[in-house]
Write a protein that holds these residues in place. Structure first.
Motif, mmCIF file in Angstrom:
data_model
loop_
_atom_site.group_PDB
_atom_site.id
_atom_site.type_symbol
_atom_site.label_atom_id
_atom_site.label_comp_id
_atom_site.label_asym_id
_atom_site.label_seq_id
_atom_site.Cartn_x
_atom_site.Cartn_y
_atom_site.Cartn_z
ATOM 1 N N PHE A 15 39.080 37.783 26.240
ATOM 2 C CA PHE A 15 39.007 39.087 26.898
ATOM 3 C C PHE A 15 38.270 38.978 28.227
ATOM 4 O O PHE A 15 38.716 39.525 29.242
ATOM 5 C CB PHE A 15 38.307 40.088 25.979
ATOM 6 N N VAL A 16 37.152 38.260 28.208
ATOM 7 C CA VAL A 16 36.413 38.057 29.456
ATOM 8 C C VAL A 16 37.263 37.285 30.462
ATOM 9 O O VAL A 16 37.276 37.594 31.658
ATOM 10 C CB VAL A 16 35.084 37.319 29.182
ATOM 11 N N GLY A 17 37.987 36.267 29.964
ATOM 12 C CA GLY A 17 38.860 35.495 30.847
ATOM 13 C C GLY A 17 39.921 36.357 31.507
ATOM 14 O O GLY A 17 40.210 36.206 32.702
ATOM 15 N N LEU A 18 40.496 37.275 30.740
ATOM 16 C CA LEU A 18 41.506 38.174 31.305
ATOM 17 C C LEU A 18 40.883 39.099 32.345
ATOM 18 O O LEU A 18 41.480 39.347 33.405
ATOM 19 C CB LEU A 18 42.146 38.989 30.188
ATOM 20 N N LEU A 19 39.681 39.598 32.052
ATOM 21 C CA LEU A 19 39.003 40.466 33.019
ATOM 22 C C LEU A 19 38.706 39.719 34.320
ATOM 23 O O LEU A 19 38.898 40.252 35.419
ATOM 24 C CB LEU A 19 37.698 41.000 32.428
ATOM 25 N N VAL A 20 38.250 38.475 34.189
ATOM 26 C CA VAL A 20 37.934 37.699 35.382
ATOM 27 C C VAL A 20 39.213 37.373 36.153
ATOM 28 O O VAL A 20 39.225 37.380 37.390
ATOM 29 C CB VAL A 20 37.177 36.411 35.009
ATOM 30 N N ALA A 21 40.318 37.108 35.440
ATOM 31 C CA ALA A 21 41.596 36.849 36.108
ATOM 32 C C ALA A 21 42.039 38.067 36.910
ATOM 33 O O ALA A 21 42.528 37.944 38.038
ATOM 34 C CB ALA A 21 42.663 36.468 35.079
ATOM 35 N N VAL A 22 41.874 39.254 36.329
ATOM 36 C CA VAL A 22 42.200 40.488 37.053
ATOM 37 C C VAL A 22 41.284 40.638 38.268
ATOM 38 O O VAL A 22 41.727 41.039 39.352
ATOM 39 C CB VAL A 22 42.071 41.706 36.120
ATOM 40 N N PHE A 23 40.011 40.304 38.092
ATOM 41 C CA PHE A 23 39.054 40.369 39.202
ATOM 42 C C PHE A 23 39.473 39.441 40.342
ATOM 43 O O PHE A 23 39.422 39.814 41.520
ATOM 44 C CB PHE A 23 37.672 39.988 38.680
ATOM 45 N N VAL A 24 39.918 38.233 39.986
ATOM 46 C CA VAL A 24 40.389 37.286 41.003
ATOM 47 C C VAL A 24 41.639 37.813 41.688
ATOM 48 O O VAL A 24 41.756 37.799 42.925
ATOM 49 C CB VAL A 24 40.654 35.908 40.367
ATOM 50 N N GLY A 25 42.613 38.286 40.889
ATOM 51 C CA GLY A 25 43.833 38.828 41.475
ATOM 52 C C GLY A 25 43.564 40.022 42.373
ATOM 53 O O GLY A 25 44.192 40.182 43.423
ATOM 54 N N PHE A 26 42.615 40.854 41.966
ATOM 55 C CA PHE A 26 42.198 42.004 42.765
ATOM 56 C C PHE A 26 41.717 41.554 44.146
ATOM 57 O O PHE A 26 42.091 42.122 45.182
ATOM 58 C CB PHE A 26 41.089 42.731 42.007
ATOM 59 N N ASN A 27 40.892 40.516 44.178
ATOM 60 C CA ASN A 27 40.392 39.997 45.449
ATOM 61 C C ASN A 27 41.480 39.294 46.249
ATOM 62 O O ASN A 27 41.476 39.324 47.481
ATOM 63 C CB ASN A 27 39.220 39.056 45.206
ATOM 64 N N ILE A 28 42.415 38.650 45.558
ATOM 65 C CA ILE A 28 43.559 38.044 46.241
ATOM 66 C C ILE A 28 44.363 39.120 46.966
ATOM 67 O O ILE A 28 44.779 38.954 48.115
ATOM 68 C CB ILE A 28 44.455 37.283 45.242
ATOM 69 N N GLY A 29 44.598 40.240 46.285
ATOM 70 C CA GLY A 29 45.324 41.332 46.922
ATOM 71 C C GLY A 29 44.601 41.859 48.144
ATOM 72 O O GLY A 29 45.208 42.147 49.178
ATOM 73 N N GLY A 30 43.271 41.951 48.052
ATOM 74 C CA GLY A 30 42.497 42.414 49.197
ATOM 75 C C GLY A 30 42.562 41.482 50.372
ATOM 76 O O GLY A 30 42.610 41.907 51.535
ATOM 77 N N SER A 31 42.586 40.176 50.099
ATOM 78 C CA SER A 31 42.605 39.192 51.177
ATOM 79 C C SER A 31 43.999 38.982 51.747
ATOM 80 O O SER A 31 44.201 39.008 52.958
ATOM 81 C CB SER A 31 42.050 37.861 50.653
ATOM 82 N N SER A 32 44.986 38.766 50.872
ATOM 83 C CA SER A 32 46.325 38.369 51.327
ATOM 84 C C SER A 32 47.120 39.507 51.950
ATOM 85 O O SER A 32 47.995 39.266 52.783
ATOM 86 C CB SER A 32 47.119 37.780 50.153
ATOM 87 N N THR A 33 46.841 40.742 51.562
ATOM 88 C CA THR A 33 47.567 41.861 52.158
ATOM 89 C C THR A 33 47.298 41.951 53.652
ATOM 90 O O THR A 33 48.203 42.220 54.449
ATOM 91 C CB THR A 33 47.179 43.182 51.470
ATOM 92 N N GLY A 34 46.051 41.708 54.044
ATOM 93 C CA GLY A 34 45.732 41.732 55.465
ATOM 94 C C GLY A 34 46.465 40.663 56.242
ATOM 95 O O GLY A 34 46.919 40.888 57.363
ATOM 96 N N VAL A 35 46.587 39.482 55.636
ATOM 97 C CA VAL A 35 47.290 38.386 56.306
ATOM 98 C C VAL A 35 48.783 38.674 56.402
ATOM 99 O O VAL A 35 49.416 38.443 57.433
ATOM 100 C CB VAL A 35 47.042 37.063 55.559
ATOM 101 N N ALA A 36 49.374 39.179 55.318
ATOM 102 C CA ALA A 36 50.820 39.403 55.294
ATOM 103 C C ALA A 36 51.248 40.588 56.153
ATOM 104 O O ALA A 36 52.233 40.514 56.888
ATOM 105 C CB ALA A 36 51.284 39.613 53.848
ATOM 106 N N PHE A 37 50.503 41.694 56.073
ATOM 107 C CA PHE A 37 50.929 42.921 56.741
ATOM 108 C C PHE A 37 50.036 43.331 57.903
ATOM 109 O O PHE A 37 50.298 44.349 58.537
ATOM 110 C CB PHE A 37 51.015 44.063 55.729
ATOM 111 N N GLY A 38 49.001 42.542 58.195
ATOM 112 C CA GLY A 38 48.140 42.856 59.324
ATOM 113 C C GLY A 38 48.892 42.985 60.637
ATOM 114 O O GLY A 38 48.695 43.956 61.380
#
Length: 393
Positions: A15-38
């Motif tokens: 369960f913790v692993g899944l939460l951390v994976a979501v946390f990582v994906g959340f940050n990926i979305g924050g970072s990569s969206t700026g690069v792709a659509f900036g």
């Protein structure tokens, strides 16, 4: 420990692993969206909400297709799959997410792939199980890919860009791009009062290329969130990709606003044609690397495309002979200013002051981005190595 207690611990770790994976994906979305659509947002082709929606859709598509190769590489080739115990997986993902959170807090697009590989490499070094051949292959592409991105765009900027600009004339006119005509029973979408067919077509093209870039971001970055969980068998490949895609979408709709501002406004003011070139070259390069299983940085490639394109445009003020004789081009110019002459000036005939309406890019912002590219994977690798070298593991 009794069997029921052990089962509870395993479920809690998962369960913790899944939460951390979501946390990582959340940050990926924050970072990569700026690069792709900036670039698209910076040139006012798309709004931030539309960019987030398109990012979510096409990042998932990229992960679902060629992104599987990267998941396989990171989930069992850098270190053996046996190293990804649930506890180790949680720790690796935590370091990735922590480094990315620091980067997103400062509003810069982090190198997610480099950060994730750094954490896995730290695990492998601590356990003595790092596959040096695979790491050498990955690091070699990390060095080569930005150089390729820079020189492709530098050549395009010097030799191709002004001709494309004079031919396409991708202006953005004032007012709405399209309007809704309600004069009849069936509302119809019509071009805005100042919109030409060429402008409409170019705008659609910018959006399509941005979606292509989001596709490449998903292909490369989905693995960063779930590869350890897929590698140890806690998640099936399809489930992991769906989980990562949803988390990326969550980040795209929330914390991506700062990185959209950084890439779209602070780093450079991109005309439509420049945005098309930057997105096409960087997305093609990352899609190729993802297809061969190399986790690579879209942030690095995109920014090197921007700098290379501007440098190439700036060098048109001198010939190669002048440059070899010590005549340096003026790089800190708006080298992407549009051309409107019937004939493009020959090499060396463009005056520097004709290209100097604004700065091409902010050196301070560019330096800050590069600093975080180096800092985030370093922090991830060092912290991972220190933890897995301790007596607790």
């Amino acid at each position: 420990m009794s069997q029921p207690q052990g089962h509870v611990v395993v479920e809690a770790l998962l369960f913790v692993g899944l939460l951390v994976a979501v946390f990582v994906g959340f940050n990926i979305g924050g970072s990569s969206t700026g690069v792709a659509f900036g670039p698209a947002v910076g040139s006012q082709v798309l709004g931030k909400l539309a960019a987030a929606g398109l990012m979510t859709t096409f990042a998932l598509l990229g992960g679902w297709t060629i992104g599987r190769e990267v998941v396989a590489k990171m989930g069992g080739e850098i270190v053996p799959q046996s190293e990804f115990t649930l506890l180790a997986t949680v720790a690796v993902l935590f370091f990735v997410g922590l480094a990315l959170l620091v980067s997103n807090t400062f509003g810069v697009p982090a190198s997610t792939s480099m950060t994730a590989v750094g954490a896995i490499a730290g695990l492998g070094l601590a356990r003595g199980s790092l596959n040096s051949d695979v790491m050498l292959e990955i690091i070699s592409w990390w060095i080569v890919a930005p150089v390729i991105a820079f020189w492709i765009c530098a050549v395009l900027g010097r030799y191709v860009y002004p001709y494309l600009d004079a031919w396409l004339q991708l202006d953005q006119t004032p007012g709405a791009l399209v309007t809704l005509d309600r004069s009849s029973m069936i509302p119809r979408i019509r071009l805005g009062p100042n919109t030409t067919l060429r402008e409409f077509g170019s705008t659609v093209l910018v959006v399509l290329v941005a979606c292509y870039m989001a596709f490449s971001a998903g292909a490369s970055n989905v693995a960063n969130a779930v590869a350890p969980l897929v590698g140890n068998g806690a998640l099936e490949m399809n489930t992991g990709i769906l989980l990562a895609g949803g988390a990326i979408g969550l980040g795209a709709f929330t914390i991506a606003r700062r990185t959209l501002d950084t890439v779209g406004n602070d780093l450079t003011e991109l005309p439509i044609l420049a945005a098309l070139i930057v997105e096409t070259v960087s997305a093609s390069l990352i899609s190729f690397l993802s297809a061969i299983g190399i986790p690579a940085s879209l942030a690095v490639s995109a920014t090197m495309c921007i700098v290379g394109l501007g440098w190439g445009r700036a060098t048109r003020t001198v010939t190669i002979g002048d440059a070899l004789g010590g005549e340096a081009p003026q790089v800190s110019v708006n080298a992407l200013t549009v051309e409107r002459e019937d004939e493009v000036p020959k090499m060396g005939e463009e005056a520097p002051d004709e290209l100097s309406a604004h700065d091409l890019f902010d050196p301070g912002t560019t330096g800050r981005v590069i600093f975080f590219w180096m800092l985030t994977p370093s922090l991830s690798a060092i912290a991972s190595y220190a933890l897995f070298s301790s007596r607790f593991f």
